[in-house]
Scaffold this motif. Structure first.
Motif, PDB file in Angstrom:
ATOM      1  N   ARG A 115       0.392   4.095  -2.415  1.00 43.40           N
ATOM      2  CA  ARG A 115      -0.875   4.845  -2.311  1.00 43.40           C
ATOM      3  C   ARG A 115      -0.984   5.608  -0.992  1.00 43.40           C
ATOM      4  O   ARG A 115      -2.060   6.078  -0.621  1.00 43.40           O
ATOM      5  CB  ARG A 115      -2.063   3.884  -2.441  1.00 43.40           C
ATOM      6  CG  ARG A 115      -2.182   3.272  -3.829  1.00 43.40           C
ATOM      7  CD  ARG A 115      -3.149   2.096  -3.842  1.00 43.40           C
ATOM      8  NE  ARG A 115      -4.488   2.444  -3.355  1.00 43.40           N
ATOM      9  CZ  ARG A 115      -5.435   1.552  -3.118  1.00 43.40           C
ATOM     10  NH1 ARG A 115      -5.194   0.262  -3.281  1.00 43.40           N
ATOM     11  NH2 ARG A 115      -6.620   1.939  -2.684  1.00 43.40           N
ATOM     12  N   TYR A 139       0.817  -1.217   0.000  1.00 46.81           N
ATOM     13  CA  TYR A 139       0.000   0.000   0.000  1.00 46.81           C
ATOM     14  C   TYR A 139       0.852   1.270   0.000  1.00 46.81           C
ATOM     15  O   TYR A 139       0.312   2.365  -0.170  1.00 46.81           O
ATOM     16  CB  TYR A 139      -0.933   0.027   1.212  1.00 46.81           C
ATOM     17  CG  TYR A 139      -2.207  -0.772   1.048  1.00 46.81           C
ATOM     18  CD1 TYR A 139      -3.086  -0.517  -0.008  1.00 46.81           C
ATOM     19  CD2 TYR A 139      -2.552  -1.771   1.952  1.00 46.81           C
ATOM     20  CE1 TYR A 139      -4.257  -1.240  -0.153  1.00 46.81           C
ATOM     21  CE2 TYR A 139      -3.721  -2.501   1.819  1.00 46.81           C
ATOM     22  CZ  TYR A 139      -4.575  -2.238   0.754  1.00 46.81           C
ATOM     23  OH  TYR A 139      -5.733  -2.940   0.614  1.00 46.81           O
ATOM     24  N   LYS A 169      -2.842   9.171  -0.741  1.00 43.13           N
ATOM     25  CA  LYS A 169      -4.298   9.100  -0.896  1.00 43.13           C
ATOM     26  C   LYS A 169      -4.938   8.448   0.340  1.00 43.13           C
ATOM     27  O   LYS A 169      -5.972   8.916   0.842  1.00 43.13           O
ATOM     28  CB  LYS A 169      -4.603   8.274  -2.158  1.00 43.13           C
ATOM     29  CG  LYS A 169      -6.062   8.222  -2.533  1.00 43.13           C
ATOM     30  CD  LYS A 169      -6.227   7.638  -3.936  1.00 43.13           C
ATOM     31  CE  LYS A 169      -7.683   7.669  -4.397  1.00 43.13           C
ATOM     32  NZ  LYS A 169      -8.582   6.853  -3.594  1.00 43.13           N
TER      33      LYS A 169
END
Ligand code: ZN
Length: 314
Positions: A298, A295, A301
């Protein structure tokens, strides 16, 4: 017999508000937030871990706080009360503290010659504090609760079952637990290691309402195993006994298998290693949002979508 299960590892529950969850478990109960991460299956939801100073197996209560989640309902086929261990001499300290924070409690009650208090968190999750003199685990001094009064980790957990027979045989025939006490409809089992944190209580409650999952309800209970090897051994034994454990899943801080016990409660076996200091130091535990490697790309975000929480609590 190889010792395949040591006792409790963690309990995972659902909540409706991340900050209120922190305020209760850190602010009122004085647990340490030992890891701030996300639900690996739903990265817009936190996964918050509370425990002792290092997040020892047997001290860890974790939550998925889904904002605005409807309350669940306590009942049969569910883990209804998660019980923490406190020193006998701290009972009146805790009664005063719960009053001070406006947390209504009931008790003290007696059960198996021990004294306990019962209350709920803001989502209605059932929590107990069991006063006892048998727990040698250290308490954490977080500056709010002196170590001499603080929670030592889990003591036991209560499983409400409409019919206990097959659950009992899973615990005793496969999971290396022994029946050590019974009182009316309540049966206490102990894992080989024994002592506070190695108990699980099964409540025979044929007339219970059926539990509903939601905020304040427990999602699963995890039992501790020493190593990947002992996990595979118990997995094999579960298969042989007709259970259907998952493959081994990497939860970053432990490795897990899951299966449903006959009464419908989700059980997990989690490895003690590697533990919570695998991606931050013990001093830093819980201070930064930790993401599994996949992850990380990302991160910006994910961080933007999560609510801001303060681990310092009010
Ligand atoms: Zn788990």
């Amino acid at each position: 017999m190889n010792n395949l299960i040591n006792g409790l590892h963690h309990i995972t529950a659902l909540a409706s508000d991340a900050q209120k969850n922190v305020d209760f478990y850190v602010g009122v109960l004085g647990l340490r937030m030992v890891k701030k991460t996300i639900n690996f299956d739903a990265p817009d939801v936190y996964h918050l871990y509370y425990g002792d100073e290092t997040g020892s197996p047997g001290s860890i209560l974790t939550f998925f706080p889904y904002a605005g989640l409807t309350r669940g309902r306590r009942g049969g086929g569910q883990l209804t009360y998660s019980a923490f261990s406190i020193p006998t001499a701290s009972l009146s300290y805790w009664m005063d503290r719960l009053v001070q924070f406006g947390v209504p409690y009931s008790g003290p009650y007696q059960r198996f010659n021990e004294t306990y208090l019962r209350f709920e968190d803001f989502d209605g999750m059932g929590v107990e504090l069991v006063a006892n003199s048998n727990d040698l685990r250290p308490g954490w001094d977080n500056g709010k609760i002196p170590a001499e009064y603080s929670i030592r980790g889990f003591y036991t957990a209560t499983l409400n079952e409409f019919n206990i027979d097959r659950t009992v045989s899973l615990l005793t025939d496969v999971m290396q637990h022994k029946l050590i006490a019974e009182e009316q409809d309540l049966f206490r089992f102990e894992a080989l290691n024994g002592g506070p944190g190695a108990y699980v209580d099964v409540m025979r409650s044929p007339k219970d309402v059926r539990a509903l999952q939601g905020a304040g309800s427990v999602h699963h209970i995890a039992f501790a195993t020493d190593s990947d090897e002992s996990q595979l051994e118990i997995r094999e034994q579960l298969w042989s006994a007709g259970y259907n454990p998952t493959g081994v899943l990497d939860r970053n801080y432990f490795h897990s298998i899951y299966y449903r016990e006959p009464g419908g409660i989700l059980f997990e076996i989690a490895t003690n290693p590697p533990g919570f200091a695998v991606d931050e130091t013990v001093a830093e535990l819980g201070s930064a949002l930790k993401l599994p490697e996949w992850y990380e790309p990302r991160r910006a975000k994910i961080e933007a979508e999560l609510p801001v929480i303060s681990a310092l609590a009010k």
